[in-house]
Design an enzyme around this catalytic site. Structure first.
Site, PDB file in Angstrom:
ATOM      1  N   TYR A  47      28.112  68.709 101.768  1.00 35.27           N
ATOM      2  CA  TYR A  47      27.895  67.336 101.269  1.00 35.27           C
ATOM      3  C   TYR A  47      29.036  66.956 100.359  1.00 35.27           C
ATOM      4  O   TYR A  47      29.422  67.748  99.494  1.00 35.27           O
ATOM      5  CB  TYR A  47      26.577  67.245 100.486  1.00 35.27           C
ATOM      6  CG  TYR A  47      25.635  66.265 101.125  1.00 35.27           C
ATOM      7  CD1 TYR A  47      26.018  64.921 101.230  1.00 35.27           C
ATOM      8  CD2 TYR A  47      24.416  66.653 101.653  1.00 35.27           C
ATOM      9  CE1 TYR A  47      25.180  64.008 101.851  1.00 35.27           C
ATOM     10  CE2 TYR A  47      23.585  65.742 102.282  1.00 35.27           C
ATOM     11  CZ  TYR A  47      23.969  64.418 102.369  1.00 35.27           C
ATOM     12  OH  TYR A  47      23.163  63.517 102.994  1.00 35.27           O
ATOM     13  N   GLU A  49      29.621  63.335  99.042  1.00 34.88           N
ATOM     14  CA  GLU A  49      29.607  61.897  98.724  1.00 34.88           C
ATOM     15  C   GLU A  49      30.668  61.588  97.685  1.00 34.88           C
ATOM     16  O   GLU A  49      30.829  62.321  96.712  1.00 34.88           O
ATOM     17  CB  GLU A  49      28.221  61.495  98.210  1.00 34.88           C
ATOM     18  CG  GLU A  49      27.194  61.418  99.329  1.00 34.88           C
ATOM     19  CD  GLU A  49      25.815  60.975  98.835  1.00 34.88           C
ATOM     20  OE1 GLU A  49      25.596  60.988  97.615  1.00 34.88           O
ATOM     21  OE2 GLU A  49      24.976  60.634  99.673  1.00 34.88           O
ATOM     22  N   ASP A 193      41.677  44.791 114.429  1.00 34.90           N
ATOM     23  CA  ASP A 193      40.917  45.958 114.887  1.00 34.90           C
ATOM     24  C   ASP A 193      41.711  46.552 116.053  1.00 34.90           C
ATOM     25  O   ASP A 193      41.684  46.038 117.165  1.00 34.90           O
ATOM     26  CB  ASP A 193      39.521  45.485 115.330  1.00 34.90           C
ATOM     27  CG  ASP A 193      38.654  46.632 115.839  1.00 34.90           C
ATOM     28  OD1 ASP A 193      39.198  47.717 116.123  1.00 34.90           O
ATOM     29  OD2 ASP A 193      37.438  46.415 115.974  1.00 34.90           O
ATOM     30  N   THR A 219      39.294  52.897 115.682  1.00 33.98           N
ATOM     31  CA  THR A 219      38.574  54.119 116.018  1.00 33.98           C
ATOM     32  C   THR A 219      39.633  55.217 116.083  1.00 33.98           C
ATOM     33  O   THR A 219      40.834  54.941 116.145  1.00 33.98           O
ATOM     34  CB  THR A 219      37.896  54.040 117.395  1.00 33.98           C
ATOM     35  OG1 THR A 219      38.903  53.799 118.373  1.00 33.98           O
ATOM     36  CG2 THR A 219      36.857  52.941 117.454  1.00 33.98           C
ATOM     37  N   LYS A 222      39.954  56.840 120.872  1.00 33.61           N
ATOM     38  CA  LYS A 222      40.371  56.194 122.121  1.00 33.61           C
ATOM     39  C   LYS A 222      41.800  56.661 122.435  1.00 33.61           C
ATOM     40  O   LYS A 222      41.996  57.860 122.619  1.00 33.61           O
ATOM     41  CB  LYS A 222      40.191  54.692 121.996  1.00 33.61           C
ATOM     42  CG  LYS A 222      38.692  54.352 121.795  1.00 33.61           C
ATOM     43  CD  LYS A 222      38.381  52.897 121.669  1.00 33.61           C
ATOM     44  CE  LYS A 222      36.890  52.697 121.415  1.00 33.61           C
ATOM     45  NZ  LYS A 222      36.552  51.277 121.138  1.00 33.61           N
ATOM     46  N   ARG A 228      35.460  61.380 117.616  1.00 35.05           N
ATOM     47  CA  ARG A 228      34.762  60.105 117.523  1.00 35.05           C
ATOM     48  C   ARG A 228      34.667  59.684 116.049  1.00 35.05           C
ATOM     49  O   ARG A 228      34.116  60.427 115.231  1.00 35.05           O
ATOM     50  CB  ARG A 228      33.358  60.322 118.092  1.00 35.05           C
ATOM     51  CG  ARG A 228      32.646  59.139 118.629  1.00 35.05           C
ATOM     52  CD  ARG A 228      31.619  59.569 119.662  1.00 35.05           C
ATOM     53  NE  ARG A 228      32.307  59.816 120.911  1.00 35.05           N
ATOM     54  CZ  ARG A 228      32.787  58.847 121.682  1.00 35.05           C
ATOM     55  NH1 ARG A 228      32.589  57.579 121.383  1.00 35.05           N
ATOM     56  NH2 ARG A 228      33.445  59.131 122.786  1.00 35.05           N
TER      57      ARG A 228
END
Ligand SMILES: *Cc1c(COP(=O)(O)O)cnc(C)c1O
Length: 426
Positions: A47, A49, A193, A219, A222, A228
């Protein structure tokens, strides 16, 4: 070792599916073994954060190193001043930009979805269309390219606070400078984008939108060929160009707004195993071989588009500047829908997706188009000499999409050929 035979049998099956077919989905790719290993690593247990050096959990000193490496490599690729590598996906990256730049109900503008735009650029069923007032610009029906005159007129009339460029099914270079000019004129934020062409841009084969846009999102899975995920970037010239006053009266810089829009605004703990895999992919994108790969992606797409046109297919805009193309089936097969075509091709182990074409006469469920892209087959090792062969196989299937024997014949040829292009090292 494998204690879950059910799921590992499924994974094995998917591995075989990926290996035996011709993958032409424009948004897909095959990651390297190093990227796969980083994703499947112990970093998933942590974790973290917050951001490197400012975490809400102890024991983050190691994952900080991975996230810093990812950030520095990403900055180097695109000549960026600010980056955030935590968005879980492209849509999450976009959501954070909306959160940072707009209030609920504010107007923004993006490319019409049936003309190649993305769900997160204003679809009525997506947060972008549900929480904000979305207006759109279109492609010109004759040229198949963005109608910049319409974009400017609408921008002046509607005065959106945010203008988005970038698309999911658009094969041409953008005139970013022209959009930036009208954004400046009306005081709008300009976001690009680059989810689809990010890899070609990284290799210097398309214009770098960071030179023009206030904010760029992408992203990583691609053309960029990473795991991903999503990222947010800002360029040198436009780093922190404005502040926004918070309800408490403090002025916050855009970089701080974007960071807090990702966490805690829209996400919890970052996926540090995926961030490590992003770092691996960014490292690969900085190698000279990556440029050679992207040049081949582009060459393959150009040859494929020409091969389609040589067989009498219509390609929207008459060609491609990037890795993708949109075929309008109506010219050659007026009665064939994208849905039936996709289904027949998938049965022949040629994977593609149906897509609406601009000014489509069919619904999004049927469509009149197919979208093709070359990133995945280029990773596989196919060169331009194979592109006309693929297009001929596609045409053979589409001549008789209901014929099982026809499909089975093509499938056999596909499987035999792809056998010669090994995909996974382990
Ligand atoms: C693919 C894509 C996205 C979304 O990516 P996800 O990771 O699926 O959320 C966003 N914008 C554009 C233009 C895309 O093509």
């Amino acid at each position: 070792m494998k204690q879950d035979p059910e799921i590992f049998a499924i994974i094995q099956k998917e591995r075989e599916r990926q290996t035996k077919g011709i993958e032409l989905i424009a948004s897909e790719n095959f990651v390297s073994d190093q990227v796969l290993q980083a994703m499947g690593s112990v970093l998933t247990n942590k974790y973290a954060e917050g951001y490197p050096g400012h975490r809400y959990y102890g024991g983050c000193e190691v994952v900080d190193l991975a996230e810093d490496l990812a950030r520095n490599r990403l900055k180097q690729i695109y000549n960026a001043e600010y980056v955030n590598v935590q968005p879980h996906s492209g849509a999450q990256a976009n959501m954070a930009v909306f959160m940072a730049c707009l209030k609920a109900g504010d107007t923004f503008m993006g490319l019409n979805l049936s003309h190649g735009g993305h769900l997160s650029h204003g679809s009525a069923v997506n947060f972008s269309g549900l929480m904000f007032r979305a207006i759109d610009y279109s492609l010109n029906e004759q040229t198949g390219r963005v109608d910049y005159d319409e974009l400017e007129q609408k921008a002046r009339a509607e005065r959106p606070k945010l203008i988005i460029a970038g698309a999911s099914a658009y094969s041409r270079e953008w005139d970013y400078a022209r959009i930036r000019k009208v954004a400046d004129e009306i005081g709008a934020i300009f976001m690009v984008d680059m989810a689809h062409p990010a890899g070609l841009i990284a290799a210097g084969l398309l214009d770098n939108p960071l030179k023009y846009a206030h904010i760029v999102t992408s992203t990583t899975h691609k053309t960029l060929r990473g795991p991903r995920g999503g990222v947010i970037l800002m360029g040198k010239d436009f780093a922190n160009p404005w502040g926004k006053t918070t309800p408490k009266g403090e002025v916050k810089m855009m970089s701080a707004l974007l960071d807090s829009a990702v966490f805690p605004g829209t996400q919890g703990g970052p996926l540090e195993h995926v961030i490590a895999a992003k770092a691996v992919a960014f490292g690969e994108a900085l190698q000279p071989e990556f440029k050679t790969y992207q040049q081949q992606v582009k060459k393959n797409a150009a040859v494929m588009a020409q091969a389609f046109m040589d067989l009498g297919y219509k390609i929207i805009s008459g060609g491609t500047d990037n890795h993708s193309m949109l075929v309008d089936l109506r010219t050659k097969y007026p009665d064939l829908t994208g849905k039936v075509a996709e289904h027949a091709l998938v049965a022949a182990d040629i994977t593609t997706n149906k897509n609406m074409v601009p000014f489509d006469t069919r619904s999004a469920f049927q469509t009149s188009g197919l979208r093709f892209g070359t990133p995945a087959i280029t990773t596989r090792g196919l060169k331009e000499d194979k592109m006309p062969w693929i297009v001929e196989l596609i045409d053979t299937v589409l001549q008789a999409p209901e014929s099982e024997t026809n499909i089975a014949k093509v499938r056999e040829v596909v499987n035999q050929e792809m056998n010669q292009y090994p995909l996974f090292a382990w």
